[in-house]
Design a protein around this motif. Structure first.
Motif, PDB file in Angstrom:
ATOM      1  N   TRP A   2       0.845  -1.166   0.158  1.00 21.73           N
ATOM      2  CA  TRP A   2      -0.140   0.095  -0.107  1.00 21.73           C
ATOM      3  C   TRP A   2       0.854   1.276   0.120  1.00 21.73           C
ATOM      4  O   TRP A   2       1.962   1.148   0.712  1.00 21.73           O
ATOM      5  CB  TRP A   2      -0.924  -0.022   1.227  1.00 21.73           C
ATOM      6  CG  TRP A   2      -1.850  -0.956   1.066  1.00 21.73           C
ATOM      7  CD1 TRP A   2      -1.600  -2.343   1.922  1.00 21.73           C
ATOM      8  CD2 TRP A   2      -3.180  -0.987   0.669  1.00 21.73           C
ATOM      9  NE1 TRP A   2      -2.853  -3.063   1.733  1.00 21.73           N
ATOM     10  CE2 TRP A   2      -3.756  -2.298   0.984  1.00 21.73           C
ATOM     11  CE3 TRP A   2      -3.878  -0.282   0.066  1.00 21.73           C
ATOM     12  CZ2 TRP A   2      -5.068  -2.651   0.500  1.00 21.73           C
ATOM     13  CZ3 TRP A   2      -5.084  -0.422  -0.532  1.00 21.73           C
ATOM     14  CH2 TRP A   2      -5.687  -1.819  -0.238  1.00 21.73           C
ATOM     15  N   ARG A  12      -2.669   0.264  -4.218  1.00 23.90           N
ATOM     16  CA  ARG A  12      -2.228  -1.030  -3.783  1.00 23.90           C
ATOM     17  C   ARG A  12      -1.539  -1.769  -4.871  1.00 23.90           C
ATOM     18  O   ARG A  12      -2.017  -1.585  -6.227  1.00 23.90           O
ATOM     19  CB  ARG A  12      -3.418  -1.675  -3.528  1.00 23.90           C
ATOM     20  CG  ARG A  12      -3.036  -3.296  -2.736  1.00 23.90           C
ATOM     21  CD  ARG A  12      -4.212  -4.007  -2.458  1.00 23.90           C
ATOM     22  NE  ARG A  12      -3.732  -5.592  -1.698  1.00 23.90           N
ATOM     23  CZ  ARG A  12      -4.582  -6.337  -1.480  1.00 23.90           C
ATOM     24  NH1 ARG A  12      -5.889  -6.082  -1.309  1.00 23.90           N
ATOM     25  NH2 ARG A  12      -4.114  -7.262  -0.877  1.00 23.90           N
ATOM     26  N   ALA A  36      -1.417  -0.576   7.479  1.00 18.92           N
ATOM     27  CA  ALA A  36      -2.034  -1.514   7.340  1.00 18.92           C
ATOM     28  C   ALA A  36      -2.478  -2.191   8.929  1.00 18.92           C
ATOM     29  O   ALA A  36      -1.234  -2.514   9.572  1.00 18.92           O
ATOM     30  CB  ALA A  36      -1.823  -2.702   6.216  1.00 18.92           C
ATOM     31  N   SER A  37      -3.608  -2.708   9.139  1.00 14.62           N
ATOM     32  CA  SER A  37      -3.587  -3.476  10.368  1.00 14.62           C
ATOM     33  C   SER A  37      -4.880  -4.179  10.213  1.00 14.62           C
ATOM     34  O   SER A  37      -6.134  -3.938   9.970  1.00 14.62           O
ATOM     35  CB  SER A  37      -4.101  -2.285  11.690  1.00 14.62           C
ATOM     36  OG  SER A  37      -4.380  -2.919  12.741  1.00 14.62           O
ATOM     37  N   ARG A  38      -4.748  -5.538  10.645  1.00 12.22           N
ATOM     38  CA  ARG A  38      -5.770  -6.741  10.254  1.00 12.22           C
ATOM     39  C   ARG A  38      -6.203  -6.523   9.010  1.00 12.22           C
ATOM     40  O   ARG A  38      -5.530  -6.642   7.987  1.00 12.22           O
ATOM     41  CB  ARG A  38      -6.591  -6.690  11.461  1.00 12.22           C
ATOM     42  CG  ARG A  38      -6.084  -6.747  12.869  1.00 12.22           C
ATOM     43  CD  ARG A  38      -7.006  -7.108  13.797  1.00 12.22           C
ATOM     44  NE  ARG A  38      -6.358  -7.488  15.190  1.00 12.22           N
ATOM     45  CZ  ARG A  38      -6.846  -6.801  16.169  1.00 12.22           C
ATOM     46  NH1 ARG A  38      -7.619  -5.703  16.086  1.00 12.22           N
ATOM     47  NH2 ARG A  38      -6.018  -6.894  17.375  1.00 12.22           N
ATOM     48  N   SER A  39      -7.347  -6.269   8.660  1.00  8.91           N
ATOM     49  CA  SER A  39      -8.182  -6.541   7.481  1.00  8.91           C
ATOM     50  C   SER A  39      -8.325  -4.866   6.795  1.00  8.91           C
ATOM     51  O   SER A  39      -9.065  -4.754   6.025  1.00  8.91           O
ATOM     52  CB  SER A  39      -9.348  -7.181   7.582  1.00  8.91           C
ATOM     53  OG  SER A  39     -10.360  -6.521   8.319  1.00  8.91           O
ATOM     54  N   HIS A  40      -7.590  -3.868   7.478  1.00 11.49           N
ATOM     55  CA  HIS A  40      -7.959  -2.487   7.107  1.00 11.49           C
ATOM     56  C   HIS A  40      -6.545  -1.722   6.875  1.00 11.49           C
ATOM     57  O   HIS A  40      -5.702  -2.053   7.223  1.00 11.49           O
ATOM     58  CB  HIS A  40      -8.643  -2.010   8.270  1.00 11.49           C
ATOM     59  CG  HIS A  40     -10.164  -2.298   8.446  1.00 11.49           C
ATOM     60  ND1 HIS A  40     -10.496  -3.102   9.607  1.00 11.49           N
ATOM     61  CD2 HIS A  40     -11.111  -2.027   7.911  1.00 11.49           C
ATOM     62  CE1 HIS A  40     -11.720  -3.384   9.455  1.00 11.49           C
ATOM     63  NE2 HIS A  40     -12.293  -2.655   8.632  1.00 11.49           N
ATOM     64  N   ASP A  54     -11.374  -1.341   3.595  1.00 10.26           N
ATOM     65  CA  ASP A  54     -11.278  -2.594   3.792  1.00 10.26           C
ATOM     66  C   ASP A  54      -9.959  -3.163   2.781  1.00 10.26           C
ATOM     67  O   ASP A  54     -10.054  -3.106   1.478  1.00 10.26           O
ATOM     68  CB  ASP A  54     -12.571  -3.304   3.290  1.00 10.26           C
ATOM     69  CG  ASP A  54     -12.509  -4.772   3.521  1.00 10.26           C
ATOM     70  OD1 ASP A  54     -11.494  -5.336   3.712  1.00 10.26           O
ATOM     71  OD2 ASP A  54     -13.616  -5.294   3.876  1.00 10.26           O
ATOM     72  N   ALA A  55      -9.069  -3.792   3.425  1.00 14.33           N
ATOM     73  CA  ALA A  55      -7.750  -4.187   2.631  1.00 14.33           C
ATOM     74  C   ALA A  55      -8.131  -5.568   1.840  1.00 14.33           C
ATOM     75  O   ALA A  55      -7.547  -5.781   0.998  1.00 14.33           O
ATOM     76  CB  ALA A  55      -6.597  -4.429   3.721  1.00 14.33           C
ATOM     77  N   SER A  56      -9.249  -6.302   2.407  1.00 14.56           N
ATOM     78  CA  SER A  56      -9.338  -7.496   1.851  1.00 14.56           C
ATOM     79  C   SER A  56     -10.072  -7.318   0.451  1.00 14.56           C
ATOM     80  O   SER A  56      -9.662  -7.961  -0.519  1.00 14.56           O
ATOM     81  CB  SER A  56     -10.055  -8.663   2.848  1.00 14.56           C
ATOM     82  OG  SER A  56     -11.231  -7.856   3.156  1.00 14.56           O
ATOM     83  N   VAL A  57     -10.902  -6.387   0.623  1.00 15.25           N
ATOM     84  CA  VAL A  57     -11.963  -6.128  -0.727  1.00 15.25           C
ATOM     85  C   VAL A  57     -11.855  -4.680  -0.835  1.00 15.25           C
ATOM     86  O   VAL A  57     -12.846  -3.950  -0.592  1.00 15.25           O
ATOM     87  CB  VAL A  57     -13.369  -6.659  -0.476  1.00 15.25           C
ATOM     88  CG1 VAL A  57     -13.779  -6.290  -1.880  1.00 15.25           C
ATOM     89  CG2 VAL A  57     -13.014  -8.196  -0.452  1.00 15.25           C
ATOM     90  N   PRO A  58     -10.745  -4.008  -1.331  1.00 19.09           N
ATOM     91  CA  PRO A  58     -10.722  -2.366  -1.305  1.00 19.09           C
ATOM     92  C   PRO A  58     -11.853  -1.865  -2.439  1.00 19.09           C
ATOM     93  O   PRO A  58     -11.700  -2.203  -3.575  1.00 19.09           O
ATOM     94  CB  PRO A  58      -9.473  -1.906  -1.825  1.00 19.09           C
ATOM     95  CG  PRO A  58      -8.838  -3.282  -2.319  1.00 19.09           C
ATOM     96  CD  PRO A  58      -9.381  -4.384  -1.655  1.00 19.09           C
TER      97      PRO A  58
END
Length: 85
Positions: A2, A12, A36-40, A54-58
């Motif tokens: 990121w 990304r 980045a922290s966990r899924s964000h 949301d890092a998993s589904v931006p």
């Protein structure tokens, strides 16, 4: 990976190929590196606005947004236990 640029766009990038996976115009110029922290992933704009994606589904819209009252400039952040400095 990121990253963000001074023009106010978050990215990304796929590490192996260097291919752009996602990009988004942010609230303002972004001088601090995203965290980045966990899924964000958190983007900290120079004007004090933080946008969380949301890092998993931006997607195109942040899942959360906040503004630091009284902050004229945000140049950098550091991760701390249960928060940011």
């Amino acid at each position: 990976v990121w990253m963000c640029g001074k023009v106010g766009v978050g990215y990304r990038i796929e590490l192996a190929s260097g291919r752009e996976i996602w990009s988004k115009r942010l609230a303002a110029e972004c001088w601090a590196s995203p965290l980045a922290s966990r899924s964000h992933v958190y983007f900290f704009a120079v004007n004090g606005v933080t946008q969380v994606f949301d890092a998993s589904v931006p997607g195109d819209s942040p899942v959360a947004e906040s503004s630091l009252e009284g902050m004229e400039r945000t140049y950098g952040v550091a991760a701390a236990r249960n928060g940011f400095v």
